[in-house]
Design a protein around this motif. Structure first.
Motif, PDB file in Angstrom:
ATOM      1  N   TYR A 245       0.859  -1.319   0.047  1.00 61.25           N
ATOM      2  CA  TYR A 245       0.177   0.024   0.030  1.00 61.25           C
ATOM      3  C   TYR A 245       0.882   1.324   0.026  1.00 61.25           C
ATOM      4  O   TYR A 245       2.138   1.122   0.406  1.00 61.25           O
TER       5      TYR A 245
ATOM      6  N   ASN B 263       1.094   3.787   1.834  1.00 64.53           N
ATOM      7  CA  ASN B 263       1.864   3.761   3.170  1.00 64.53           C
ATOM      8  C   ASN B 263       3.003   3.154   3.393  1.00 64.53           C
ATOM      9  O   ASN B 263       3.468   3.162   4.715  1.00 64.53           O
TER      10      ASN B 263
ATOM     11  N   THR C   6       2.575  -0.235   3.926  1.00 66.69           N
ATOM     12  CA  THR C   6       2.234  -1.526   4.419  1.00 66.69           C
ATOM     13  C   THR C   6       1.986  -2.780   3.408  1.00 66.69           C
ATOM     14  O   THR C   6       1.587  -2.414   2.221  1.00 66.69           O
ATOM     15  N   VAL C   7       2.862  -3.744   3.819  1.00 70.36           N
ATOM     16  CA  VAL C   7       2.716  -4.997   2.839  1.00 70.36           C
ATOM     17  C   VAL C   7       1.088  -5.723   3.028  1.00 70.36           C
ATOM     18  O   VAL C   7       0.987  -6.098   4.049  1.00 70.36           O
ATOM     19  N   GLY C   8       0.533  -5.791   1.815  1.00 72.42           N
ATOM     20  CA  GLY C   8      -0.631  -6.471   1.857  1.00 72.42           C
ATOM     21  C   GLY C   8      -0.402  -7.840   1.496  1.00 72.42           C
ATOM     22  O   GLY C   8      -1.004  -8.859   2.079  1.00 72.42           O
TER      23      GLY C   8
ATOM     24  N   LEU D 228      -5.598 -13.881  10.650  1.00 69.59           N
ATOM     25  CA  LEU D 228      -6.053 -12.900  11.469  1.00 69.59           C
ATOM     26  C   LEU D 228      -6.405 -11.740  10.907  1.00 69.59           C
ATOM     27  O   LEU D 228      -6.113 -11.642   9.760  1.00 69.59           O
ATOM     28  N   SER D 229      -7.201 -10.974  11.434  1.00 74.01           N
ATOM     29  CA  SER D 229      -7.555  -9.554  10.918  1.00 74.01           C
ATOM     30  C   SER D 229      -6.026  -8.962  10.464  1.00 74.01           C
ATOM     31  O   SER D 229      -5.077  -9.044  11.205  1.00 74.01           O
ATOM     32  N   GLY D 230      -5.782  -8.448   9.386  1.00 71.78           N
ATOM     33  CA  GLY D 230      -4.696  -7.629   8.907  1.00 71.78           C
ATOM     34  C   GLY D 230      -3.685  -8.511   8.009  1.00 71.78           C
ATOM     35  O   GLY D 230      -2.903  -8.204   7.587  1.00 71.78           O
ATOM     36  N   ALA D 231      -4.258  -9.825   7.829  1.00 74.19           N
ATOM     37  CA  ALA D 231      -3.139 -10.906   7.406  1.00 74.19           C
ATOM     38  C   ALA D 231      -3.080 -10.868   5.830  1.00 74.19           C
ATOM     39  O   ALA D 231      -2.240 -11.141   5.189  1.00 74.19           O
ATOM     40  N   GLY D 232      -4.151  -9.988   5.264  1.00 78.74           N
ATOM     41  CA  GLY D 232      -4.166  -9.912   3.814  1.00 78.74           C
ATOM     42  C   GLY D 232      -5.159 -10.567   3.104  1.00 78.74           C
ATOM     43  O   GLY D 232      -5.249 -10.703   1.901  1.00 78.74           O
ATOM     44  N   LYS D 233      -6.171 -11.118   3.626  1.00 75.77           N
ATOM     45  CA  LYS D 233      -7.319 -11.924   3.244  1.00 75.77           C
ATOM     46  C   LYS D 233      -7.999 -11.085   1.936  1.00 75.77           C
ATOM     47  O   LYS D 233      -8.211 -11.442   1.069  1.00 75.77           O
ATOM     48  N   SER D 234      -8.450  -9.902   2.680  1.00 78.26           N
ATOM     49  CA  SER D 234      -9.339  -8.950   1.935  1.00 78.26           C
ATOM     50  C   SER D 234      -8.429  -8.571   0.569  1.00 78.26           C
ATOM     51  O   SER D 234      -9.108  -8.534  -0.477  1.00 78.26           O
ATOM     52  N   THR D 235      -7.033  -8.098   0.639  1.00 80.38           N
ATOM     53  CA  THR D 235      -6.477  -7.875  -0.173  1.00 80.38           C
ATOM     54  C   THR D 235      -6.202  -8.808  -1.519  1.00 80.38           C
ATOM     55  O   THR D 235      -6.346  -8.501  -2.595  1.00 80.38           O
TER      56      THR D 235
HETATM   57  P1  ADP Z   1      -7.662  -8.933   6.219  1.00 81.32           P
HETATM   58  O1  ADP Z   1      -8.670  -9.081   5.226  1.00 81.32           O
HETATM   59  O2  ADP Z   1      -6.859 -10.081   6.642  1.00 81.32           O
HETATM   60  O3  ADP Z   1      -7.910  -8.422   7.559  1.00 81.32           O
HETATM   61  P2  ADP Z   1      -6.562  -6.784   4.778  1.00 81.32           P
HETATM   62  O4  ADP Z   1      -6.230  -7.303   3.312  1.00 81.32           O
HETATM   63  O5  ADP Z   1      -7.697  -6.088   4.866  1.00 81.32           O
HETATM   64  O6  ADP Z   1      -6.314  -7.930   5.916  1.00 81.32           O
HETATM   65  O7  ADP Z   1      -5.012  -6.124   5.288  1.00 81.32           O
HETATM   66  C1  ADP Z   1      -3.612  -6.385   4.882  1.00 81.32           C
HETATM   67  C2  ADP Z   1      -2.781  -5.372   5.526  1.00 81.32           C
HETATM   68  O8  ADP Z   1      -2.911  -4.315   4.679  1.00 81.32           O
HETATM   69  C3  ADP Z   1      -3.057  -4.834   6.930  1.00 81.32           C
HETATM   70  O9  ADP Z   1      -1.983  -4.548   7.575  1.00 81.32           O
HETATM   71  C4  ADP Z   1      -3.800  -3.487   6.578  1.00 81.32           C
HETATM   72  O10 ADP Z   1      -3.958  -2.718   7.707  1.00 81.32           O
HETATM   73  C5  ADP Z   1      -3.331  -3.170   5.284  1.00 81.32           C
HETATM   74  N1  ADP Z   1      -4.303  -2.368   4.530  1.00 81.32           N
HETATM   75  C6  ADP Z   1      -5.358  -2.771   3.977  1.00 81.32           C
HETATM   76  N2  ADP Z   1      -5.928  -1.839   3.068  1.00 81.32           N
HETATM   77  C7  ADP Z   1      -5.116  -0.762   3.270  1.00 81.32           C
HETATM   78  C8  ADP Z   1      -5.112   0.594   2.403  1.00 81.32           C
HETATM   79  N3  ADP Z   1      -6.100   0.989   1.987  1.00 81.32           N
HETATM   80  N4  ADP Z   1      -4.110   1.298   2.873  1.00 81.32           N
HETATM   81  C9  ADP Z   1      -2.966   0.945   3.778  1.00 81.32           C
HETATM   82  N5  ADP Z   1      -2.889  -0.300   4.072  1.00 81.32           N
HETATM   83  C10 ADP Z   1      -3.905  -0.981   3.993  1.00 81.32           C
END
Ligand code: ADP
Ligand code: ADP
Length: 237
Positions: free
Chosen positions: A11, A13, A15-17, A36-43
């Motif tokens: 991302y 900022n 952050t590694v997604g 876990l939350s933040g693991a990258g599932k949604s990405t």
């Molecule tokens: P999960 O779905 O497993 O909770 P995400 O894919 O949402 O994880 O997030 C993976 C990482 O990327 C996390 O550290 C999250 O904080 C970061 N992240 C997600 N979206 C953004 C964004 N738009 N900008 C910066 N960091 C992001």
């Protein structure tokens, strides 16, 4: 069918997604992504239909690069991919059938569909889709009058009406109670099996993953830390 070729997402900022993801999801699989939350599932999920752009590598769906697709190619790829969200993403004040019909929009480019009028066969297809998730009788009810579980089934029906070959579900049961959670998971599983729709579901409950998945992929800090069958996903792993 879905190929990740050395995919990394960083991302803006820093952050590694996702980090160096290499894997192939084959037609008909029911893959559950856990972590876990933040693991990258949604990405992971959102990068498949390019709701999120990746930083490097390539993602292919049915052999076509999503990463390099032009606007019209991307629309074509997306037509095969149904998205299901935690928050259902229905137009609340519209009827159920109208929400399901919206899955047909990508098949037309006419003034009529822009106004919300679809051909008769689209209505038939939408009613059949509602039948498959057992809520055909709710077709003409306003969407916001349905329970959460029913609304999620409407969004599954929308993906079916879309004639999607792939369903991506981002935490589809996160806001549902345990009983409704099972009903929605059963619906997704049945559709995966009966219609051979490749299905990728993000979940944060490992027990549900073990019960419904044909394959579990575990993510931690953007990396694949587990990829195997539910039987292999034992607690000492
Ligand atoms: P999960 O779905 O497993 O909770 P995400 O894919 O949402 O994880 O997030 C993976 C990482 O990327 C996390 O550290 C999250 O904080 C970061 N992240 C997600 N979206 C953004 C964004 N738009 N900008 C910066 N960091 C992001
Ligand atoms: P509205 O109240 O929006 O004018 P109508 O009275 O035209 O709706 O139709 C009643 C319901 O039937 C609506 O919810 C509409 O979604 C649905 N419907 C039936 N046939 C069609 C069609 N061919 N195209 C779009 N919607 C249809």
């Amino acid at each position: 069918m879905i190929e990740f070729d050395n995919v990394t997402k960083v991302y803006s900022n820093g952050t590694v997604g996702l980090r160096n993801i290499n894997l192939t999801i084959r037609e008909g699989e029911l893959v559950v992504i856990v972590g876990l939350s933040g693991a990258g599932k949604s990405t992971f999920l959102r990068s498949i239909n390019r709701l999120t752009d990746i930083s490097s590598g390539d993602i292919r769906v049915n052999g076509k690069s999503v990463t390099r697709a032009s606007g019209s190619q991307l629309r074509h790829i997306r037509r095969d991919i149904g998205m299901i969200f935690q928050s259902f993403n229905l137009v609340k004040r519209s009827t159920v059938i109208r929400n399901v019909l919206s899955g047909r929009v990508g098949y037309h480019s006419t003034f009529r569909t822009m106004l919300g009028w679809f051909p008769k066969q689209d209505v038939e297809l939408s009613l059949d889709a509602l039948q498959r998730v057992n809520i055909r009788e709710k077709a003409y009810v306003r969407s916001d009058q349905l329970s959460g579980g029913q609304q999620q089934r409407v969004s599954i029906a929308r993906a079916l009406a879309q004639e999607a070959r792939v369903i991506l579900a981002d935490e589809p049961v996160a806001s549902l109670d345990p009983l409704t959670t099972r009903q929605v998971m059963e619906d997704l599983k049945r559709i995966n099996r009966d219609m051979n729709i490749t299905t990728v579901i993000n979940l944060h409950f490992i027990d549900l993953a073990r019960e419904y998945a044909t394959r579990i992929i575990g993510l931690r800090a953007g990396e694949v830390v587990f990829d195997g069958t539910p039987e292999e996903a034992t607690d000492e792993a």
